[in-house]
Design a protein around this motif. Structure first.
Motif, PDB file in Angstrom:
ATOM      1  N   LEU A 127       0.856  -1.189   0.000  1.00 26.50           N
ATOM      2  CA  LEU A 127       0.000   0.000   0.000  1.00 26.50           C
ATOM      3  C   LEU A 127       0.890   1.237   0.000  1.00 26.50           C
ATOM      4  N   ARG A 150      -2.648   4.074  -2.478  1.00 23.83           N
ATOM      5  CA  ARG A 150      -2.675   3.248  -3.671  1.00 23.83           C
ATOM      6  C   ARG A 150      -2.385   1.798  -3.328  1.00 23.83           C
ATOM      7  N   ALA A 151      -3.225   0.889  -3.809  1.00 21.22           N
ATOM      8  CA  ALA A 151      -3.017  -0.541  -3.577  1.00 21.22           C
ATOM      9  C   ALA A 151      -2.034  -1.055  -4.627  1.00 21.22           C
ATOM     10  N   VAL A 152      -0.764  -0.745  -4.415  1.00 18.34           N
ATOM     11  CA  VAL A 152       0.264  -1.051  -5.410  1.00 18.34           C
ATOM     12  C   VAL A 152       0.307  -2.541  -5.741  1.00 18.34           C
ATOM     13  N   ARG A 176     -12.415   0.037  -3.689  1.00 15.78           N
ATOM     14  CA  ARG A 176     -13.093  -1.215  -3.991  1.00 15.78           C
ATOM     15  C   ARG A 176     -13.757  -1.734  -2.726  1.00 15.78           C
ATOM     16  N   GLN A 222      -8.425  -2.758   0.764  1.00 19.57           N
ATOM     17  CA  GLN A 222      -7.849  -1.491   1.178  1.00 19.57           C
ATOM     18  C   GLN A 222      -7.225  -0.796  -0.034  1.00 19.57           C
ATOM     19  N   GLY A 223      -7.212   0.506   0.026  1.00 20.50           N
ATOM     20  CA  GLY A 223      -6.502   1.263  -1.005  1.00 20.50           C
ATOM     21  C   GLY A 223      -7.294   1.378  -2.286  1.00 20.50           C
ATOM     22  N   GLN A 224      -6.833   2.298  -3.121  1.00 18.54           N
ATOM     23  CA  GLN A 224      -7.491   2.517  -4.407  1.00 18.54           C
ATOM     24  C   GLN A 224      -6.634   1.973  -5.544  1.00 18.54           C
ATOM     25  N   VAL A 225      -7.276   1.691  -6.646  1.00 19.76           N
ATOM     26  CA  VAL A 225      -6.565   1.373  -7.889  1.00 19.76           C
ATOM     27  C   VAL A 225      -7.183   2.214  -8.999  1.00 19.76           C
ATOM     28  N   ASP A 274      -1.131   3.224 -13.906  1.00 19.69           N
ATOM     29  CA  ASP A 274      -0.974   3.993 -12.667  1.00 19.69           C
ATOM     30  C   ASP A 274       0.384   3.732 -12.020  1.00 19.69           C
ATOM     31  N   LEU A 275       0.958   2.560 -12.278  1.00 13.55           N
ATOM     32  CA  LEU A 275       2.264   2.250 -11.679  1.00 13.55           C
ATOM     33  C   LEU A 275       3.340   3.219 -12.158  1.00 13.55           C
ATOM     34  N   LYS A 293       0.520   9.096  -8.162  1.00 13.43           N
ATOM     35  CA  LYS A 293      -0.563   9.972  -7.750  1.00 13.43           C
ATOM     36  C   LYS A 293      -0.074  11.388  -7.468  1.00 13.43           C
TER      37      LYS A 293
END
Lengths: 346, 346
Positions: free
Chosen positions: A180, A199-201, B161, B165-168, B210-211, B215
């Motif tokens: 994360l 971000r859920a890397v 989601r 946890q976390g966003q994508v 996104d990687l 952000k």
């Protein structure tokens, strides 16, 4: 460094399929097979993330159960902590569960496709982070991790999502990746607070890797090169599972109402009432289920009617009549059936 | 072809950050800015997918609203088709909604971070697929798409989601990409049927991009190179939105029960009853809300008690008493409060 690295611009990430892993069977030394398949890619390097399908890990660990098709649902429940939603299909009951392996997913991640020539059902490792750590250690023992190099291992699995069509790969287990990237408390490029972004890397890495692994191609692993800044020690992929109070979707819409009326998923009560179908159902079928749900534990009352003509509730006891009328209204709303409910007094 | 392409193995996919796009303001020619930033990467080529953050598209289109903080929730509702879940926070109400732009996401995708020097709230394009198509056409007009080359454009956005946890990042809009790789009906590597797998390629592409975009780094776009087989004409990213009967999570767990009792999210009834808090709440607060929900539209009854001592329901009308008792049991279950409910007769 191979020549292509020098020609890629800074910040680039490369997704490489790891081809040539043969069919894996129980007892295989998966690390040795992966190390051999990685050789044509120059082997593992500092900053690499090796993404391995949980399927081949389960195969190597012998996590296979040969159960007849009619026992599959029992197997799903055995690999579940709890059931989030369930729907009847033509072949049985499809359940979305919180898997023992961690994520909320259909059928606890049990896998009946590409399970190898002998078939059977592959089950997920109970502790996928530990499996990733073990695989990392084994790669190191085989000399596949250069001295001093930071290399991460991610176990990926395929899952559906609420509100989205299709499946994506997510991180089931991991070792050596900062799963994360918590930007909360950081500052955005304009200098204002980044309020809620984390971000859920690890999930993004798993999804990216799937682009080169594919589903039907039998490519068991992918190498993700160029994520060095995301490598490090921290919690594994299980920490990405969100359940409990922070989970606003702990039950499906229908299941939330059914559970509140006494028919939680995967219980005898739910079976007695009848499980909603995955396919669209006529109003009458949904209405009949709502009636059974309303009467659950309140059998002395009677309900007559249908969605089209409305329902009438009566019983020898006006309190019971009121109870069942209210329960029926709630049950009908849960079934998304619009119908009047009347009370017969006396 | 640049030199590095010749040294990458077959099947490789490269994720390249598109750097150098200046701060975008309303009226900017985004395609021209992107074309200039793509030049150092050799420009667009056949098989490329250009992933652009919806944020810069909204900026270029001037989709900015300057509303005071206290009007933000009204703005969210204006950009929503319906509310899926809502929770009270210290600063207002957080809502997960089905956005007009398509996906189910928090706050309809309204964006208050990195919105540029003038601040304000960025809103999503109402038709993101059309925005992607427009951007593609504009890139072509600028000569950025070589003749005969197939190039896809994806508008990405960041979303949370359920259960993770976390966003994508996901695909908000797209043009020229086969967003769903439907393997259903295909055959797996062992020759058995692949029963239910359909890969959400567009979402995996957005997550992969996104990687390299990050952000906080202000990188507005990424180039995904090597996905040629996934390019083609088909439905846009909106087709990945799953709502309606196929959506088992059309309301949150608490909201499903509240709606069935007459207090659907974002209604006056929900406000009257009180919206559950995002933070953990004591039993008494949840119990009090359950009582208000049980009495909604049934004000002639009375409820006494607390979760610890249990509740007693009475009214002049035994049918009403029964109704409210049943409603209270359901409401308490929805609040996950364990408490006895008694009926006072006579």
């Amino acid at each position: 460094m191979s020549p292509h690295d020098r020609t890629l611009p800074p910040g680039a990430v490369v997704l490489l399929p790891v081809v040539g892993v043969p069919e894996v069977v129980a007892g295989d030394d998966l690390a040795a097979l992966l190390a051999a398949a990685l050789a044509p890619l120059g082997g593992l390097r500092d900053g690499d993330v090796l993404v391995v399908s949980s399927k081949v890990v389960s195969k190597a660990l012998g996590l296979r159960e040969d159960v007849p098709a009619e026992d599959r649902q029992e197997l799903v429940l055995r690999h579940s902590r709890r059931v989030v939603a369930e729907r009847a299909t033509t072949t049985g009951t499809t359940r979305i569960v919180e898997a023992v392996a961690g994520p909320v997913m259909a059928a606890a991640g049990l896998d009946t496709s590409n399970t190898g020539p002998t078939g059977g059902v592959l089950v997920l490792p109970a502790d996928p982070d530990a499996a990733a750590t073990d695989l990392h250690a084994s790669l190191r023992q085989h000399g596949a991790v250069p001295p001093g190099a930071r290399v991460a291992v991610v176990l990926s699995d395929t899952a559906g999502r609420a509100w989205r069509q299709g499946q994506v790969d997510l991180a089931l287990g991991s070792h050596g990746l900062l799963v994360l990237d918590d930007l909360r408390g950081g500052t955005d490029a304009d200098g204002r607070d980044l309020a809620v972004t984390a971000r859920a890397v690890a999930d993004e890495v798993a999804s990216a890797a799937d682009l080169v692994k594919g589903k039907a191609g039998g490519v068991a692993a992918a190498l993700v090169r160029g994520l060095g800044p995301h490598l490090g020690e921290g919690p594994g992929a299980r920490s990405l599972v969100r359940t409990g109070p922070g989970d606003w979707f702990g039950l499906g819409r229908a299941e939330a109402v059914r559970a509140a009326l006494g028919a939680a998923p995967a219980t005898a009560q739910a079976r007695e009432v009848g499980v909603p179908a995955a396919a669209p159902e006529p109003d009458d079928a949904r209405g009949a289920r709502a009636v059974r749900l309303a009467l659950l534990g309140h059998q002395d009352a009677r309900v007559l009617g249908s969605p089209a003509e409305g329902y009438a509730v009566h019983s020898p006891d006006p309190v019971l009549t009121g109870r069942v009328a209210a329960r029926l209204e709630v049950a009908l709303a849960g079934e998304q059936v619009l119908a009047r409910v009347e009370v017969r007094r006396g």
